[in-house]
Design an enzyme around this catalytic site. Structure first.
Site, mmCIF file in Angstrom:
data_model
loop_
_atom_site.group_PDB
_atom_site.id
_atom_site.type_symbol
_atom_site.label_atom_id
_atom_site.label_comp_id
_atom_site.label_asym_id
_atom_site.label_seq_id
_atom_site.Cartn_x
_atom_site.Cartn_y
_atom_site.Cartn_z
ATOM 1 N N ASP A 1 36.900 7.112 4.930
ATOM 2 C CA ASP A 1 36.210 7.788 3.841
ATOM 3 C C ASP A 1 36.316 9.307 4.009
ATOM 4 O O ASP A 1 36.005 9.840 5.086
ATOM 5 C CB ASP A 1 34.738 7.358 3.914
ATOM 6 C CG ASP A 1 33.955 7.705 2.671
ATOM 7 O OD1 ASP A 1 34.115 6.995 1.658
ATOM 8 O OD2 ASP A 1 33.181 8.688 2.723
ATOM 9 N N GLU B 1 41.207 7.941 2.332
ATOM 10 C CA GLU B 1 40.573 8.078 1.024
ATOM 11 C C GLU B 1 40.254 9.549 0.811
ATOM 12 O O GLU B 1 39.135 10.001 1.016
ATOM 13 C CB GLU B 1 39.287 7.234 0.936
ATOM 14 C CG GLU B 1 38.697 7.174 -0.457
ATOM 15 C CD GLU B 1 37.408 7.981 -0.629
ATOM 16 O OE1 GLU B 1 36.810 7.891 -1.701
ATOM 17 O OE2 GLU B 1 36.989 8.704 0.310
ATOM 18 N N GLN C 1 29.763 9.919 8.735
ATOM 19 C CA GLN C 1 28.619 10.691 8.282
ATOM 20 C C GLN C 1 27.395 9.850 8.622
ATOM 21 O O GLN C 1 27.522 8.657 8.855
ATOM 22 C CB GLN C 1 28.711 10.935 6.776
ATOM 23 C CG GLN C 1 28.806 9.639 5.986
ATOM 24 C CD GLN C 1 29.210 9.863 4.541
ATOM 25 O OE1 GLN C 1 29.796 10.873 4.207
ATOM 26 N NE2 GLN C 1 28.878 8.924 3.683
ATOM 27 N N LYS D 1 27.048 0.467 -5.894
ATOM 28 C CA LYS D 1 26.792 1.272 -4.691
ATOM 29 C C LYS D 1 25.314 1.336 -4.358
ATOM 30 O O LYS D 1 24.947 1.613 -3.216
ATOM 31 C CB LYS D 1 27.322 2.707 -4.901
ATOM 32 C CG LYS D 1 28.839 2.793 -4.938
ATOM 33 C CD LYS D 1 29.334 4.239 -4.884
ATOM 34 C CE LYS D 1 29.093 4.953 -6.211
ATOM 35 N NZ LYS D 1 29.647 6.328 -6.202
ATOM 36 N N TYR D 2 24.459 1.107 -5.365
ATOM 37 C CA TYR D 2 23.024 1.298 -5.148
ATOM 38 C C TYR D 2 22.193 0.038 -5.380
ATOM 39 O O TYR D 2 20.980 0.081 -5.299
ATOM 40 C CB TYR D 2 22.504 2.413 -6.063
ATOM 41 C CG TYR D 2 23.349 3.664 -5.981
ATOM 42 C CD1 TYR D 2 23.316 4.468 -4.833
ATOM 43 C CD2 TYR D 2 24.201 4.013 -7.018
ATOM 44 C CE1 TYR D 2 24.112 5.600 -4.750
ATOM 45 C CE2 TYR D 2 25.003 5.152 -6.939
ATOM 46 C CZ TYR D 2 24.955 5.934 -5.799
ATOM 47 O OH TYR D 2 25.743 7.045 -5.715
ATOM 48 N N LYS E 1 18.805 6.449 -1.776
ATOM 49 C CA LYS E 1 19.041 6.548 -3.213
ATOM 50 C C LYS E 1 18.620 5.256 -3.896
ATOM 51 O O LYS E 1 18.846 4.157 -3.376
ATOM 52 C CB LYS E 1 20.528 6.810 -3.495
ATOM 53 C CG LYS E 1 21.014 8.167 -2.997
ATOM 54 C CD LYS E 1 20.595 9.300 -3.928
ATOM 55 C CE LYS E 1 20.856 10.683 -3.363
ATOM 56 N NZ LYS E 1 22.283 11.020 -3.285
#
Lengths: 653, 653
Positions: free
Chosen positions: A371, A400, A300, A513-514, A240
């Site tokens: 997470d 979370e 993940q 985050k990015y 991303k």
């Protein structure tokens, strides 16, 4: 009959939670048929002990009994209730009634003698000799005053209790359990930051060494847990770009939650952050600053994660044979492959995931923020947390899971030590009161430990967007005083970053985050000093480290919320009033429940504001409050009771 | 995950109770991890059936699900919850979301085809063929409109549910049970009388034949259970005289509860009442009058009871070898020997006591009122009621235990069909409201069926002593409308006998327990016609035969108590208002909860008084009430909703 045991979660299926040093108050209905007296005990042991301990339960009336046990070691405790008919006690109490009306009790004394004789057979040594002597007097000298004195001797009653016939005891059908954590299981102050944004040089990728330089600052603010988003290699496929763009530009750093590249996966470190040794060094340095490192565990994988090739069975296939990426239809997250907990290779998968925890435990980590645990199999969590806490009792897990209440509660029941909550979206007096009464005032409080976050990298809530500085302050006080654990995502929080990616949403514009961020910690508008004062108040007031005694007090202004808390030993009481209107001065009258505060309406008491060091003298329940959003929109009072000394000199406790 | 199942008593340890034809509404929290849909069923069976039935549960939101089952046979039912992840439902709902935004769904249709193919393998016959056809279309024609039509076909969803993979179902860990009684288990009107006082000739000992002559009277009053105090031979030793005097005069008849003489014990009949054949005749005659005979089972013996010689081990010995008589120290009851449930010969004792029940069952008795069950062993009751109901499911047991609440509740849990209560001592609006809310509004209502008695031979309560006629009327209405089962001790009740043995006590002067009485049923002050009207109202209004929908409505006068009830099918609603002040006219305003009554505030409604046949037209919640103790101190209204017909002609339902 033993029933109505409290606390007991889902018929004993799940443990309650406590921290070391806590008292666990247990109640039960215990009764027999007829008018016989019963005697009952709270029986318990720590998992390491084979010997059961017993505390005699005290009657509360109406067949309800209560006792407390103290948990002095971490790990599991087991408790249950045992009870029996107290034949000797019944006999003794009946005898008293007979003596009161002057009945001839010779036969009754002989009957008592038989009971004492039976107990003597169960006793040994000098107790046996003594019991036999007493029995002899009761059986053969029943006409004498001596026999009556023996019969009513409290020492006889005590010794009889000691040698009661335990073969006729009733034991409650279930053994219940308690998970005891270290103190930080309940009382913790979290600070979340992105290590890659810690470089002193704008635009340069931060490292663990840079985080070390930041430790004194975080420690000064009063936090004790430093939580890092995933520190693993970040995937390249479908990376991303800035602002969650689906295509990354060259140089875009990607989301740390897209875990895994050819360099490694969940047990590897993103090379730009440093080495494993650097990480170990950080863990040690943090410890010296009174901080613990909490790691993010996000199960993940990016498409580049080594497991994709090594364990293809751990991923679900689509109809065309390709690996199923994450979806929340119609949304697609092609940069993330979820793990398939229904995989036929689930055994190896579970072991592999457990290994992730144990790897980081070996590096010194003891706190994990997990997470989205609700999108993984419930039985996995019960198993893995159980396994890990069996080997490392001091490990803590924060769930979370922003999802439905029953699911969040279930995760807590299954073993998570703390849980994220809906706090961020409870923004009115009524909503906050109702939510806290659910979390603390019901059975949920026995196993669900809330951790309140006014912001996270994913959530820039509406009140902060529109309320700005006063809202940051009031949300901080609410989080830090309503919950015993709370956290902020910094430095975005103290610098009051509040521009949303789009109006009506909760994502940050230019979300960290990015991309890398460079934060100016010296900005004079920073809330750092205020945060420091709030965390100091938390540390210095044990009342803010426990929630069992949370009470909301009425105010006549819907923008003024007022509540109090007491420490476990009840020595410390804190009263909080917050103005949740970020735009206007709000004033009004609070109507304190003096009984619950332990205050006498005939005596004045002092309120000592822990944030401003100012003091107020109040008397009675009704008192005036005025709070301005331009100054400090909250009071955090320590309540000081007036005490009259021997020389009639007044001081405050 | 299946949790929070309601109703469930003590983790499934005890059954709930229902009567034939009832619906049992069951709720549970059912959820899985992630965002998968779940599907769940209420699964149940009658004890005679091996086949499980299933009702699909409907979602109430927040992971709560509900379904109802109908109990159509007496005996035991078993129920539990089963649930599973609804893979097809999840897939279908995701597909809809994808189609809404116009995504390409070819791959998804193929995935769905795989699910349908798997279900086809579990199906047989034409369903299997049909499923395979659908699967083929989804897998091979995914680009066609046909495939989309098939995918969303509700018939496909239905067939897929039918052939869901039950091997992956989760079943709730406990099977719960329901005891289903015949209607009289919940709805019954009891009349207690002493057969020996039924002779038409004053001073002559009454017989079963005399009771037969009394049947038309009792039946006309509207009762359906005729309860007789013990009918067994009465002991001679230590026989009590009139007014409970410790020495009987010659001719004193003694207390029927001093059971047993040399003639016989619990399976014999007091000779002066008649023979066993007379008793059987009475049972049959009562049946013809719509009445059932309930017998008193008092498990205690006079010193002359045959068991004392035949089974000396069944009695406790004192230290001097004599048999222990009943005591409540310092009170002594030398005319009564309690049975020793801790006897080493307990097995034979239990069998002997069970035999008492079966003996009277063989004579046609199906209802037992058990005297002081709380002074006998709890496990005995669970065993004996279980044994008897296994063989005779229509038998009902009323527990006469005036003791502590947990003990009374336990007896109900153990199997007693109905229970005496504290009603007699709840004499203010607040006390009655709180008590009923405990009995009906909590879990207790699932297993404890109250039977309200305004008086008994042991209890002449204070309100009747001081309030006289108006108090008898208001207490009757309260008992008969608050509880679905109630009883009176007659003819003392209808003739308003209210002289206590001593002021401050509750015993009757010249108590019928110790002497023959002669009652003048034709006394014009008798409340018989009033009782008849109250029992008629009970029979004609199904709302008074169920308590699940009991609601108290506020009034502005503490002497006016107002409440409503609804029938199980909700077709009948009754509103009751009682003036509990026996000395003054009381008036005031009631404030009805129209929602709960199912009334529209925009429409008038009619109230039809069932006691006086008068009618009132009301509208809205606030209405005026005036009740005089000199007339009828209560309204028992049937609530009639206005209904607009097609021709706009108003009538009332």
């Amino acid at each position: 009959m033993i029933e109505g045991v409290d606390p007991e979660i889902d018929a004993g299926r799940f443990p309650i939670k406590r921290i070391i040093g806590d008292a666990v108050q247990v109640e039960a209905d215990v009764f027999g048929d007829g008018h016989d007296h019963v005697i009952c005990y709270l029986q318990f042991r720590h998992e390491d002990d084979s010997l059961q301990q017993r505390v005699r339960m005290e009657p509360l009336g109406n067949d309800r009994w209560r006792a407390s046990l103290q948990v002095s070691k971490i790990g599991r405790y087991f408790y249950t209730i045992v009870g029996s008919v107290n034949h000797f006690g019944t006999w003794r109490s009946d005898l008293l009634k007979r003596l009161e009306v002057g009945q001839d009790v010779c036969l009754e004394l002989q009957t008592g003698g038989l009971l004492v004789e039976q107990a003597a057979r169960r006793a040994e040594g000098k107790d046996a000799i003594q019991l036999n002597e007493w029995a002899h007097i009761l059986r053969t000298e029943c006409d004498s005053e001596d026999a009556k004195v023996v019969a009513l001797d409290p020492i006889l009653a005590e010794v009889m209790e000691q040698y009661a016939d335990t073969s006729l005891e009733t034991k409650y059908e279930r053994e219940l359990s308690i998970v005891v954590d270290r103190e930080r299981g309940r009382f913790s102050s979290w600070y979340e930051l992105f290590p890659r944004s810690c470089s002193p040089v704008a635009g340069k990728h931060g490292t663990f060494r840079d985080v070390e330089d930041r430790l004194p600052y975080i420690s000064r603010l009063g936090f004790d847990v430093l939580y890092l988003p995933p520190i693993h290699p970040i995937g390249e496929s479908f990376r991303k770009g800035k602002n969650n763009s689906v295509t990354a530009e060259p140089g875009d750093v990607g989301s740390p939650w897209a875990i895994g590249s050819e360099i490694g996966g969940h047990t590897a470190i993103h090379p730009e952050l440093g080495t494993l040794e650097d990480f170990q060094h950080l863990v040690a340095a943090a410890k010296k600053s009174g901080l613990e490192i909490a790691l993010d565990i996000a199960f993940q994988c990016s498409p580049d994660h080594p497991w994709v090739k090594e364990h293809p069975k751990w991923f679900r296939k689509r109809a065309d044979g390709s690996i199923q990426y994450a979806e929340n239809p119609p949304k697609k997250y092609q940069d993330i492959y979820p793990l398939d907990f229904e995989s036929e290779d689930w055994g190896a998968l579970w072991d592999g995931l457990k290994r992730v925890f144990t790897f980081w435990i070996e590096q010194g980590v003891r706190i994990f923020r997990v997470d989205n645990p609700h999108t993984k199999a419930f039985p996995f969590w019960e198993w893995v947390i159980g396994e890990i806490k069996r080997e490392h009792r001091d490990v803590l897990f924060l769930a979370e899971a922003f999802t439905r209440p029953r699911v969040m509660e279930r995760l807590a029941k299954l073993g998570f030590s703390q849980s994220y909550t809906y706090f961020t979206w409870r923004n009115t007096k009524q909503a906050l009161t109702e939510y806290l009464e659910q979390l603390v005032g019901t059975e949920v409080g026995e196993y669900f430990r809330p951790n309140f976050w006014p912001n996270t990298p994913d959530i820039l809530p509406e009140p902060l967007q529109i309320g700005a500085r006063p809202a940051f302050m009031s949300q901080l006080v609410l989080a830090a005083t309503l919950a015993t654990s709370y956290g902020i995502y910094g430095p975005a929080f103290e610098l009051q970053e509040n521009t949303p990616a789009k109006v009506g949403g909760e994502e940050y514009l230019y979300s960290e985050k990015y991309e890398l961020k460079h934060w100016d910690l010296d900005n004079p508008k920073s809330l750092a000093p205020f945060i420091e004062s709030v965390n100091n108040a938390r540390r210095e007031n044990a009342a803010l480290q426990a929630s069992h005694a949370l009470v909301f007090h009425p105010t006549d202004n819907p923008y003024l919320i007022c509540y109090s808390k007491k420490s476990v030993d009840e020595a410390n009481t804190v009263l909080v009033v917050v103005n949740i209107d970020s735009f206007h001065v709000q004033s009004g009258w609070v109507d304190l429940d003096l009984d619950k505060l332990g205050l006498d309406s005939r005596e004045p008491y002092q309120l000592h504001d822990q944030l401003t060091d100012t003091r107020y003298l109040w008397q009675g329940p009704r008192n005036y409050i005025e709070l301005s959003p331009l100054k400090i929109p909250a009071h955090v009072f320590r309540v000081l009771r007036r005490v009259r000394s021997e020389k009639d000199f007044d001081y405050y406790l």
